[in-house]
Write a protein that holds these residues in place. Structure first.
Motif, PDB file in Angstrom:
ATOM      1  N   GLU A  65       0.829  -1.201   0.000  1.00  0.00           N
ATOM      2  CA  GLU A  65       0.000   0.000   0.000  1.00  0.00           C
ATOM      3  C   GLU A  65       0.868   1.257   0.000  1.00  0.00           C
ATOM      4  O   GLU A  65       0.554   2.237  -0.661  1.00  0.00           O
ATOM      5  N   VAL A  66       1.961   1.229   0.730  1.00  0.00           N
ATOM      6  CA  VAL A  66       2.849   2.389   0.811  1.00  0.00           C
ATOM      7  C   VAL A  66       3.492   2.668  -0.545  1.00  0.00           C
ATOM      8  O   VAL A  66       3.690   3.817  -0.926  1.00  0.00           O
ATOM      9  N   ASN A  67       3.792   1.626  -1.318  1.00  0.00           N
ATOM     10  CA  ASN A  67       4.476   1.780  -2.594  1.00  0.00           C
ATOM     11  C   ASN A  67       3.540   2.082  -3.760  1.00  0.00           C
ATOM     12  O   ASN A  67       4.020   2.301  -4.873  1.00  0.00           O
ATOM     13  N   LYS A  68       2.229   2.108  -3.541  1.00  0.00           N
ATOM     14  CA  LYS A  68       1.292   2.347  -4.629  1.00  0.00           C
ATOM     15  C   LYS A  68       1.569   3.667  -5.342  1.00  0.00           C
ATOM     16  O   LYS A  68       1.549   3.732  -6.568  1.00  0.00           O
ATOM     17  N   GLN A  69       1.812   4.730  -4.586  1.00  0.00           N
ATOM     18  CA  GLN A  69       2.017   6.032  -5.204  1.00  0.00           C
ATOM     19  C   GLN A  69       3.304   6.053  -6.030  1.00  0.00           C
ATOM     20  O   GLN A  69       3.312   6.554  -7.153  1.00  0.00           O
ATOM     21  N   SER A  70       4.383   5.504  -5.485  1.00  0.00           N
ATOM     22  CA  SER A  70       5.634   5.518  -6.246  1.00  0.00           C
ATOM     23  C   SER A  70       5.505   4.665  -7.509  1.00  0.00           C
ATOM     24  O   SER A  70       6.052   5.014  -8.560  1.00  0.00           O
ATOM     25  N   ASP A  71       4.752   3.568  -7.434  1.00  0.00           N
ATOM     26  CA  ASP A  71       4.527   2.737  -8.618  1.00  0.00           C
ATOM     27  C   ASP A  71       3.734   3.504  -9.679  1.00  0.00           C
ATOM     28  O   ASP A  71       4.060   3.460 -10.866  1.00  0.00           O
ATOM     29  N   SER A  72       2.697   4.221  -9.242  1.00  0.00           N
ATOM     30  CA  SER A  72       1.889   4.969 -10.210  1.00  0.00           C
ATOM     31  C   SER A  72       2.697   6.108 -10.823  1.00  0.00           C
ATOM     32  O   SER A  72       2.527   6.427 -12.006  1.00  0.00           O
ATOM     33  N   ILE A  73       3.602   6.711 -10.067  1.00  0.00           N
ATOM     34  CA  ILE A  73       4.453   7.777 -10.608  1.00  0.00           C
ATOM     35  C   ILE A  73       5.408   7.204 -11.650  1.00  0.00           C
ATOM     36  O   ILE A  73       5.620   7.816 -12.707  1.00  0.00           O
ATOM     37  N   LYS A  74       5.964   6.021 -11.395  1.00  0.00           N
ATOM     38  CA  LYS A  74       6.845   5.379 -12.385  1.00  0.00           C
ATOM     39  C   LYS A  74       6.084   5.080 -13.677  1.00  0.00           C
ATOM     40  O   LYS A  74       6.601   5.289 -14.777  1.00  0.00           O
ATOM     41  N   GLU A  75       4.848   4.591 -13.547  1.00  0.00           N
ATOM     42  CA  GLU A  75       4.029   4.310 -14.728  1.00  0.00           C
ATOM     43  C   GLU A  75       3.717   5.587 -15.494  1.00  0.00           C
ATOM     44  O   GLU A  75       3.762   5.618 -16.727  1.00  0.00           O
ATOM     45  N   MET A  76       3.417   6.676 -14.764  1.00  0.00           N
ATOM     46  CA  MET A  76       3.131   7.961 -15.403  1.00  0.00           C
ATOM     47  C   MET A  76       4.357   8.466 -16.159  1.00  0.00           C
ATOM     48  O   MET A  76       4.250   8.943 -17.300  1.00  0.00           O
ATOM     49  N   GLU A  77       5.533   8.350 -15.549  1.00  0.00           N
ATOM     50  CA  GLU A  77       6.758   8.804 -16.210  1.00  0.00           C
ATOM     51  C   GLU A  77       7.042   7.980 -17.466  1.00  0.00           C
ATOM     52  O   GLU A  77       7.511   8.521 -18.474  1.00  0.00           O
ATOM     53  N   ALA A  78       6.746   6.685 -17.433  1.00  0.00           N
ATOM     54  CA  ALA A  78       6.939   5.839 -18.613  1.00  0.00           C
ATOM     55  C   ALA A  78       5.997   6.276 -19.739  1.00  0.00           C
ATOM     56  O   ALA A  78       6.411   6.355 -20.906  1.00  0.00           O
ATOM     57  N   ARG A  79       4.731   6.577 -19.404  1.00  0.00           N
ATOM     58  CA  ARG A  79       3.785   7.058 -20.423  1.00  0.00           C
ATOM     59  C   ARG A  79       4.244   8.397 -20.997  1.00  0.00           C
ATOM     60  O   ARG A  79       4.204   8.602 -22.219  1.00  0.00           O
ATOM     61  N   ASN A  80       4.699   9.298 -20.130  1.00  0.00           N
ATOM     62  CA  ASN A  80       5.164  10.606 -20.601  1.00  0.00           C
ATOM     63  C   ASN A  80       6.384  10.471 -21.504  1.00  0.00           C
ATOM     64  O   ASN A  80       6.522  11.198 -22.485  1.00  0.00           O
ATOM     65  N   LYS A  81       7.290   9.545 -21.179  1.00  0.00           N
ATOM     66  CA  LYS A  81       8.472   9.311 -22.015  1.00  0.00           C
ATOM     67  C   LYS A  81       8.051   8.808 -23.382  1.00  0.00           C
ATOM     68  O   LYS A  81       8.572   9.243 -24.416  1.00  0.00           O
TER      69      LYS A  81
END
Length: 102
Positions: A65-81
């Motif tokens: 649960e704690v890592n959910k936000q960091s995981d979603s940020i990594k996914e967002m950065e991959a989409r933006n790239k």
């Protein structure tokens, strides 16, 4: 407006001013501060730092649960790239990543 109501209004305003001016005097005086502005004290019965684990005050955070936000940020950065790379290649900005050809 009559003179009496004006005087009553002024008296009420003066009373409120005195009440608000005295309010900071009722605030925490900081007698047990570690340094200025750091005056947090636990409530009576709150365990010491080393005894929180396993007590009712232990937050028991789930790492997933704690890592959910960091995981979603990594996914967002991959989409933006992917969007930026596509824009650099084609000159067109495509928001929907599923429409971008690899």
């Amino acid at each position: 407006m009559t003179t009496t109501s004006r005087i009553a209004g002024l008296a009420a305003a003066a009373a409120l001013t005195v009440a608000f001016a005295a309010a900071p005097a009722l605030a925490y005086d900081g007698t047990n501060c570690k340094e200025p502005g750091v005056c947090w004290e636990p409530k009576p019965g709150y365990p010491a730092k080393d005894k929180i684990a396993g007590s009712k005050y232990d937050p028991k955070h789930n790492p997933k649960e704690v890592n959910k936000q960091s995981d979603s940020i990594k996914e967002m950065e991959a989409r933006n790239k992917k969007r930026a790379d596509n824009f650099a290649k084609t000159g067109k900005f495509v928001y929907d990543v599923s429409k971008i050809e690899n």
